[in-house]
Design a protein around this motif. Structure first.
Motif, short mmCIF file in Angstrom:
data_model
loop_
_atom_site.label_atom_id
_atom_site.label_comp_id
_atom_site.label_asym_id
_atom_site.label_seq_id
_atom_site.Cartn_x
_atom_site.Cartn_y
_atom_site.Cartn_z
N CYS A 1 0.97 -1.27 0.05
CA CYS A 1 0.07 -0.01 0.15
C CYS A 1 1.00 1.18 0.00
N VAL A 2 0.46 2.19 -0.71
CA VAL A 2 1.28 3.52 -0.91
C VAL A 2 0.54 4.57 -0.38
N ARG A 3 0.85 5.31 0.76
CA ARG A 3 0.37 6.38 1.36
C ARG A 3 0.69 7.47 0.57
N ARG A 4 -0.29 8.15 -0.05
CA ARG A 4 -0.07 9.38 -1.13
C ARG A 4 -0.55 10.61 -0.45
N PHE B 1 -3.58 2.63 -3.42
CA PHE B 1 -3.16 4.18 -3.23
C PHE B 1 -4.02 4.62 -2.13
N TRP B 2 -3.41 4.94 -0.71
CA TRP B 2 -4.15 5.54 -0.02
C TRP B 2 -3.81 6.84 0.09
N GLN B 3 -4.91 7.74 -0.15
CA GLN B 3 -4.93 9.05 -0.65
C GLN B 3 -5.23 9.91 0.53
N VAL B 4 -4.19 10.68 1.19
CA VAL B 4 -4.43 11.33 2.50
C VAL B 4 -4.66 12.73 2.12
N ARG B 5 -5.60 13.31 2.45
CA ARG B 5 -6.09 14.86 1.98
C ARG B 5 -6.22 15.50 3.65
N ARG B 6 -5.28 16.04 3.98
CA ARG B 6 -4.98 16.83 5.50
C ARG B 6 -6.05 17.94 5.38
N ASP C 1 -12.42 19.14 4.30
CA ASP C 1 -13.58 19.69 5.47
C ASP C 1 -13.68 18.54 6.58
N ARG C 2 -13.91 17.22 6.01
CA ARG C 2 -14.06 16.25 7.01
C ARG C 2 -12.93 15.33 7.04
N LEU C 3 -12.02 15.15 8.10
CA LEU C 3 -10.87 14.34 8.12
C LEU C 3 -11.27 12.83 8.06
N SER C 4 -10.58 12.03 7.70
CA SER C 4 -10.58 10.76 7.99
C SER C 4 -10.06 10.45 9.55
N ILE C 5 -10.63 9.07 9.76
CA ILE C 5 -10.31 8.71 10.96
C ILE C 5 -9.05 8.66 11.65
N SER C 6 -8.09 8.21 10.54
CA SER C 6 -6.65 8.16 10.93
C SER C 6 -6.07 9.68 10.99
N LEU C 7 -6.77 10.60 10.38
CA LEU C 7 -6.38 11.87 10.77
C LEU C 7 -7.00 12.79 11.70
N ASP C 8 -8.13 12.42 12.14
CA ASP C 8 -8.88 13.12 13.11
C ASP C 8 -8.55 13.01 14.49
N ARG C 9 -7.51 13.15 14.90
CA ARG C 9 -6.78 12.70 15.96
C ARG C 9 -6.91 13.87 17.33
#
Length: 545
Positions: free
Chosen positions: A127-130, A218-223, A226-234
């Motif tokens: 898996c590539v974290r992008r 491709f795991w696409q990370v959008r910091r 408007d609504r953060l993913s669970i892994s980012l909303d810490r």
């Protein structure tokens, strides 16, 4: 070629989404583009109200392999829609995809070929974290999938316990009859980090596995979303509680199945991944968050067996030891540096009456095993300060002692590298020789300094991370990051003349883990872009709860 031919159309791709109209059709198209190995794409809409179902219906009218499954009410999590898609799957193999991610070309074909050739119930790839919009791309758990670890065939997961570190469900192809025979499902409803439990259930069922080195997700990370993913909303403590609850459930699954080695490996992975990630952010949280986080973490670590925490020879285990020794939050800057990658252990260094290395006099956690590790693996600390000036930009490095190990190895040279974050390209290398501390300095307080000139003209616009290669007299080398030295004017934006561009905007800054990095913008337009992005980030942070 008949797409319904069972010899070719072997894969059902389950795509889940909720209120993600801007991205879900892109995800579905990446699944359809996998070619004839995909029998069907099952798009499960989890009660969206933003028009996502209509977009999917319009696409399904043109794509016979696409089936849209609608949930009238939102389930509150990712597990229920995945279970719905898995229940509806008609192909021998299933692959999961989230609405804001993508499958790279031929991912399904590569996984299917490995599964069929090796008669494996599960095939997994890289898996590539992008990081969007401009990168960088970082592989997730590369040691599992990079040669010589892959390609590999494992008769049972216990042959490689570190598989528990890859808790993702999306970079793997599963035999549907295997999942159904063992009743392997996701937790239903609102259950953050549901893939922790699903992956544990898969491993507990004892599948034969095939690992391949190819990128398959491709795991696409959008910091800035408007609504953060669970892994980012810490930002809230509930996220950490959900993560520990999911990890506890996963470990219980493995212990119940008699897979003790896998359960202990899962705990080790928690210390090295989850604990370090959240500890890096502690000093940026509110005092109330820190208090709750500290109490909850100590309570959870108290459920670990002593063998899971000892010996204290790795950063995650040392973090756990310090947490258990301290009733209240303390030493947060040092914990942040220890949790960084690579780890750094800031002074002051303490010793017991028998000269045993300790974390501190207040928290006498022994570090004898850590201090005995090879020099190239020690959490050595290099402090750095960068001074952009008209006459030349100077980088000063300071290497700190580590319980006598540094003096014993005799540091000779340092080579600073500025690496472009988006591409990984080295823009400039700056060699320097070390000078030792003055005579009479207490042994554990000794430092070695080095100074280099940074050719800013070689660094284009963008973000540059600093890496430092340490070379010692005995031939040992250690590549590490550098702790950003703060102080009056040290981490301040400067505008410098630039030939052909008019102005070069230069800002040294400290990353979330405390490492020194450098932002550069060229010309008036580049400078304006820096201010605009900063304003967008500021406004976005104010909108989030």
């Amino acid at each position: 070629m008949d797409l319904r031919d069972p010899q070719h159309a072997q894969v059902s791709v389950v795509v889940i989404g909720h209120d993600d109209a801007p991205h879900i059709t892109g995800a579905v198209r990446s699944a359809l583009a996998q070619g004839p190995v995909v029998r069907e794409v099952l798009a499960v809409d989890d009660g969206s109200t933003d028009g996502s179902p209509d977009l999917l219906d319009a696409l399904a009218a043109r794509e016979p392999r696409l089936r849209v499954l609608r949930r009238t009410d939102n389930s509150g999590g990712c597990g229920t829609p995945r279970n719905d898609g898995l229940a509806a799957a008609s192909a021998p193999y299933a692959l999961f995809l989230d609405s804001d991610d993508l499958l790279p070309p031929r991912a399904a074909a590569l996984l299917l070929a490995a599964a069929r050739e090796q008669r494996a119930e599960v095939a997994a790839g890289l898996c590539v974290r992008r990081e969007l919009p401009h990168g960088p791309d970082r592989p997730w758990q590369p040691r599992l999938y990079a040669p010589p670890a892959a390609p590999a065939v494992l008769g049972h997961p216990s042959e490689r316990p570190e598989l528990t570190r890859d808790t993702l469900c999306v970079n793997k192809l599963y035999r549907t009859d295997f999942l159904r025979a063992h009743d392997v499902r996701f937790p239903e409803g609102r259950f953050p980090y549901e893939d922790f439990v699903f992956t544990a259930r898969v491993l507990a069922a004892g599948p034969r596995l095939a690992l391949i080195p190819d990128p398959v997700y491709f795991w696409q990370v959008r910091r800035d979303a408007d609504r953060l993913s669970i892994s980012l909303d810490r930002a809230g403590i509930d996220n950490w509680r959900a993560r520990t609850d999911a990890h506890r459930a996963a470990v219980d699954v493995l212990f119940t199945a008699g897979e003790h080695a896998l359960a202990r490996a899962s705990r080790a992975g928690f210390l090295d991944l989850g604990l370090r990630m959240y500890a890096r952010e502690l000093d940026r949280r509110t005092p109330e968050y820190r208090r709750q986080w500290w109490a909850h973490t100590r309570s959870y670590l108290g459920t670990f067996d002593p063998d899971d925490l000892n010996p204290v020879d790795r950063p995650g285990r040392l973090l756990a030891g310090v947490l258990l020794a301290a009733p209240q939050p303390q030493d947060l800057p040092r914990l942040r540096e220890l949790a960084s990658r690579p780890a750094r252990l800031l002074p002051p260094h303490a010793r017991g009456q028998d000269a045993t290395p300790l974390w501190s006099n207040e928290l006498p956690v022994p570090l004898d095993r850590l201090a005995a590790r090879p020099l190239r693996t020690l959490p050595l600390t290099v402090s750095a300060r960068l001074r952009p000036r008209l006459r030349g930009t100077t980088l000063r490095l300071r290497l700190h002692e580590f319980y006598g190990r540094v003096a014993q190895a005799e540091p000779v040279r340092a080579e600073a590298e500025f690496v472009e974050r988006r591409t990984g390209r080295v823009g400039a290398r700056c060699p320097a020789r070390f000078r030792s501390a003055p005579d009479g300095t207490p042994p554990d307080d000794r430092t070695w300094t080095a100074e280099a000139t940074v050719p800013l003209r070689r660094l284009g616009a963008g973000t540059w991370d600093l890496r430092v290669l340490l070379r010692f007299a005995d031939g040992t080398e250690r590549l590490t990051s550098a702790h950003a030295t703060d102080g009056p004017g040290l981490l301040r934006r400067r505008a410098l003349p630039s030939a052909g561009r008019g102005v070069r905007l230069v800002q040294p800054y400290a990353t979330h883990s405390g490492s020194l990095a450098l932002r550069i913008a060229l010309g008036p337009r580049g400078a304006f872009g820096v201010f605009r992005r900063r304003l967008v980030r500021l406004l976005g942070s104010r909108r989030r709860p």
